[in-house]
Each structure stands twice: as C-alpha cells, then as structure tokens.
Design an enzyme around this catalytic site. Structure first.
Site, short mmCIF file in Angstrom:
data_model
loop_
_atom_site.label_atom_id
_atom_site.label_comp_id
_atom_site.label_asym_id
_atom_site.label_seq_id
_atom_site.Cartn_x
_atom_site.Cartn_y
_atom_site.Cartn_z
N TYR A 144 92.09 22.48 58.78
CA TYR A 144 90.86 21.97 58.43
C TYR A 144 91.07 20.46 57.73
O TYR A 144 92.18 20.27 56.90
CB TYR A 144 90.19 22.77 56.99
CG TYR A 144 89.14 22.31 56.21
CD1 TYR A 144 87.75 22.28 56.86
CD2 TYR A 144 89.22 21.50 54.90
CE1 TYR A 144 86.67 21.64 56.19
CE2 TYR A 144 88.10 21.20 54.39
CZ TYR A 144 86.95 21.19 54.93
OH TYR A 144 85.62 20.60 54.38
N ASP A 239 97.71 15.19 58.16
CA ASP A 239 96.86 15.38 57.24
C ASP A 239 97.50 16.09 56.04
O ASP A 239 98.08 17.34 56.14
CB ASP A 239 95.72 16.18 57.65
CG ASP A 239 94.72 16.34 56.60
OD1 ASP A 239 95.05 15.90 55.12
OD2 ASP A 239 93.70 16.98 56.69
N LYS A 271 93.77 15.47 46.81
CA LYS A 271 94.02 16.40 45.79
C LYS A 271 95.01 16.01 44.84
O LYS A 271 94.38 15.41 43.96
CB LYS A 271 94.42 17.69 46.61
CG LYS A 271 93.31 18.27 47.47
CD LYS A 271 93.46 19.69 48.26
CE LYS A 271 92.07 20.11 48.88
NZ LYS A 271 92.09 20.26 50.30
#
Ligand SMILES: *Cc1c(COP(=O)(O)O)cnc(C)c1O
Length: 437
Positions: A144, A239, A271
C-alpha cells in the site's frame, strides 16, 4: 462484549455527518464488526476511550507514535512552537532542521516535505516519470502506498497483470500504466522488464511490506530490484512511510544490516517522522530531486508543507529516538511475540508470527511463513475477528483488521506485557473456537 455507550453515541452522531462515521476506512471496524472506540486521551502505551476504559495500545496511530503517546518532551516542544505561531507560509527553521536530520540519517541527498504519505508517494511517482520521461510504474500486490490513483491497482491472477483500478472513480487509463506483480517474485519482475523495460519509470516497493500484515522481503529482493532498475534506466522508489525510523534509527531500514547494499533512488517517509502530526517527505538522489520546482520543471507544492509545529514534533521525536529506545522497542516486541505465540500454541491455533524489527503480525491458521499477498490471503481471518474482540474486551487495542501490522512504542513496559499476558489465553481460546462467518 464490554459496554460502550459513549463510543456508541459518538458513532451514531458521526455517521450522520461523515461517510461510515470515520475519516479513514479501517477505523470503522468493518473487518471485525462492532463499534469503533472513540478515544479521548492517550498517555505512553495506553489509550482512554470516551467511556473511561483504558486500553493497551498496539496500533500507535498506525505507526507514528514511536515514543508512546503524549511524550512530555514532544508535547513541550510542540506547545512552545505553537505559541510562536502555527503556520507562516514562508520557510521556517524547524523544517530545515528536520530535513537536516533526515539527510543525515538516510541515503537521501535532498528532501521535500509534504503533509501525508499519500502525497509523498504521489509526488515521488511524478518525479520519477518526469526524470525518466517514461510512464509505466511497477508496484507489488499487497503493498500500500496511500490512496494515489495510479497506485490503487490490484493484481489479477496473472504473473504480469496490467493494473485494473482497485476503486470506482479511478479511470482505467490511470492504472493502465501500473504493472502489479507478486511481492518477492523476481521472475515476475524480470518478465515485466523484458517486456516493458524501456517504458518503466520506476518500481515502487515497501522496504518491508507492512500493509498486508508484515511480510519481509526475501534476502536480496530489494537489492535485486535496485540492480534491475539500474540496468534498465528506471528508478527504485522505496516507500518507507511505515518502516522509516520505526524499524531502525536510520530511516532507511536496509542500511542497518538487514538488507545491506541496496540503494533506492527515491525514498518516501511519513508516520514516525511527523511525531503524531501530519508531516511526510520524499527525497533521494540530488540529480533527481533537482528536477522539482522551483529548481526544476516538475511541479509540486503544499500550503502546509514543512509546517513549523509538525516539523517540531517530528524533529523532537527523531532526536529522542536513540539506540536505547530502539533496543527497548525490539525487546518488548520480541517478548510480546513470544507471549502471543505460546498462547496460540496452548490453545491449538496454527499460526505464524511474522516480524520486521519491532513491527509484527500474525498469520492465522497457517504453519509456514508467507511471502506475498496470495499467501497472506490464505489465512483464516475469522480467527482474528474472535481474537481481536476478546483482546479488546480485556483492554488491549489491536488493529481492527488481520491485514495490519501491530505497532509498539518505547513506552511499552512491564505493565503492558502483563496486560498482554493476562488477556491472551482467553483470546487464543476464542480464536481456536471461531468458525467462519
Ligand atoms: C501509511 C502508508 C502510506 C500512506 O500514508 P498516509 O499518511 O496515510 O497518506 C503510504 N505508504 C505506506 C507504506 C504506508 O504504510
């Protein structure tokens, strides 16, 4: 099930004014059933809901809360920064200091701040296309990268599947240039490059997959991607929105030994680097990053990008996250994984606990580790549903889906382990007794 009248009331109000009552789908408990808990405060490893129930938190806001909630030094720094003004619309010192911290710790030469991981990956893809003059993008099923149109493509069953949109509202032509391959499948990557090598702008991958549960790259897989991209003039985008600064002190988890030697051209972060505020970033090779406006022609911008309060939260978090903090995370996670595994063994539930550093998740009903999305999908999610609710009732807040990583913090301590140990036996028995819906 514990009674949650206040959360229920908030949820009833929320569904009147928001689609599904939430601002991000997985929060809605659709995968496990029931009503989401509305949290009103958090401290260290613990969450408190609107009904006054205290939960051990194993979600950590989906990854950002590396130091635990409301760390006193982070709160003090943020309060002080906010008192000086919350947004200037000009460059400001904290964003430079945060960029310096990221450049010092990771293999990026230059970095651009954005406000979400989605924006980071979206911009990295645009930049890779701008740099290479090519359009195709390779991604892996089960990885994702935020809700970027071109990356919301799911794999079909073929080895090399031209992307089909994973959501209504995404025109087929947008994902037509996305090639979705099975994770950890070198042959599929080789075949895709054999067929489309001179059209592929980039391969985007999670440095270690954490959005299908935790699935490690097989030894050498990231290295292989790096070499394959280089051989074909494509860029490798790693990522690290989830893994960055969580798995190791280095944003780039591979630099600390696990996958020595591979070097992505672009990296994305989010994050942890926002310390609980909306902050994210992408960065990489100087010659590629130089193409970004205003130094180059690839446009990218953000009203609140590099926000001084968010940058201060991120910077303070990264500075406090020293080697000792990571050692505590790893140690706590290892103890928790052992507790989970032995409770499931005692209850006779086949399972595999998969981890990358302190990130971990359980594959339910299987006995061998899985390496890709198809493997993860063979698990028995009904066991997790039963387990999740039993843990919730015993005051342990787990991700409301079997396909998510569990996150711990440097504030998880012996009391937190005790709570786990007390909650696990009954939850494991519930998982053993569960039957498919
Ligand atoms: C969470 C996540 C994103 C998206 O970040 P948002 O801030 O939710 O947009 C992208 N990539 C990975 C690997 C993630 O885990």
């Amino acid at each position: 099930m514990s009674s949650t009248p206040q959360s229920q009331q908030w949820f009833d109000r929320a569904v009147q004014v928001s689609p599904g009552g939430v601002n991000s789908p997985v929060r809605a408990f659709r995968a496990v059933g029931g009503t989401p808990r509305f949290m009103t405060s958090a401290q260290g490893a613990w969450l408190h809901d609107a009904d006054g129930t205290r939960y051990l938190d194993l979600v950590g806001s989906w990854g950002p809360m590396l130091l635990g909630h409301a760390h006193p030094e982070v709160i003090a720094a943020v309060t002080e920064a906010a008192g000086r003004g919350t947004s200037f619309g000009t460059p400001s010192p904290p964003e430079v200091e945060l960029a310096e911290e990221i450049v010092a710790r990771t293999p990026v030469d230059l970095v651009r701040m954005v406000t979400s991981g989605t924006e980071a990956t979206m911009s990295a893809i645009r930049l890779a296309r701008g740099f290479t003059g090519r359009t195709r993008v390779v991604k892996f099923a089960g990885c994702y990268h935020g809700h970027v149109d071109s990356l919301l493509a799911e794999a079909g069953s073929g080895v090399v599947t031209l992307g089909l949109p994973g959501s209504p509202g995404i025109p087929a032509h947008v994902t037509a240039d996305t090639i979705v391959l099975p994770y950890n499948d070198r042959d599929a990557v080789t075949a895709a490059f054999a067929e489309h090598g001179d059209e592929i702008a980039c391969v985007i991958t999670e440095a270690a997959a954490g959005n299908m549960g935790v699935v490690s790259p097989l030894p050498g897989f990231n290295q292989f991607l790096s070499e394959t991209c280089a051989a074909h003039g494509a860029l490798l985008v790693s990522d690290e929105v989830m893994t960055g600064f969580r798995v190791t002190r280095s944003g780039h988890w591979g630099l600390d030994g696990a996958q020595e030697g591979w070097r992505p051209d672009l990296l994305t972060f989010g994050k942890v680097m926002g310390g609980g505020f909306p902050a994210a970033a992408f960065g990489g090779r100087a010659d590629v990053m130089a193409l970004l406006a205003p130094s180059g022609p690839v446009y990218q911008a953000g009203t609140l990008a590099g926000n001084p309060v968010a940058s201060t939260a991120g910077l303070t978090t990264l500075r406090l996250a020293d080697d000792a903090a990571y050692a505590r995370l790893d140690d706590w996670s290892a103890q928790a994984r052992a507790l989970v595994s032995s409770a499931l063994d005692d209850a006779g539930v086949p399972h595999v606990v998969q981890n990358v550093g302190s990130m971990f998740s359980v594959v339910w009903g299987l006995t061998e580790p899985v390496h890709d999305f198809a493997g993860v999908q063979r698990q028995e999610t009904h066991r997790y549903t039963a387990f999740f609710h039993a843990m919730l009732d015993a005051g342990v807040y787990l991700p409301p889906s079997a396909y998510e990583s569990w996150f711990v913090s440097a504030a998880h301590d012996d009391e937190a382990l005790t709570r786990m140990a007390e909650a696990l036996p009954a939850a494991a028995r519930a998982a053993a007794a569960a039957t498919p819906a």
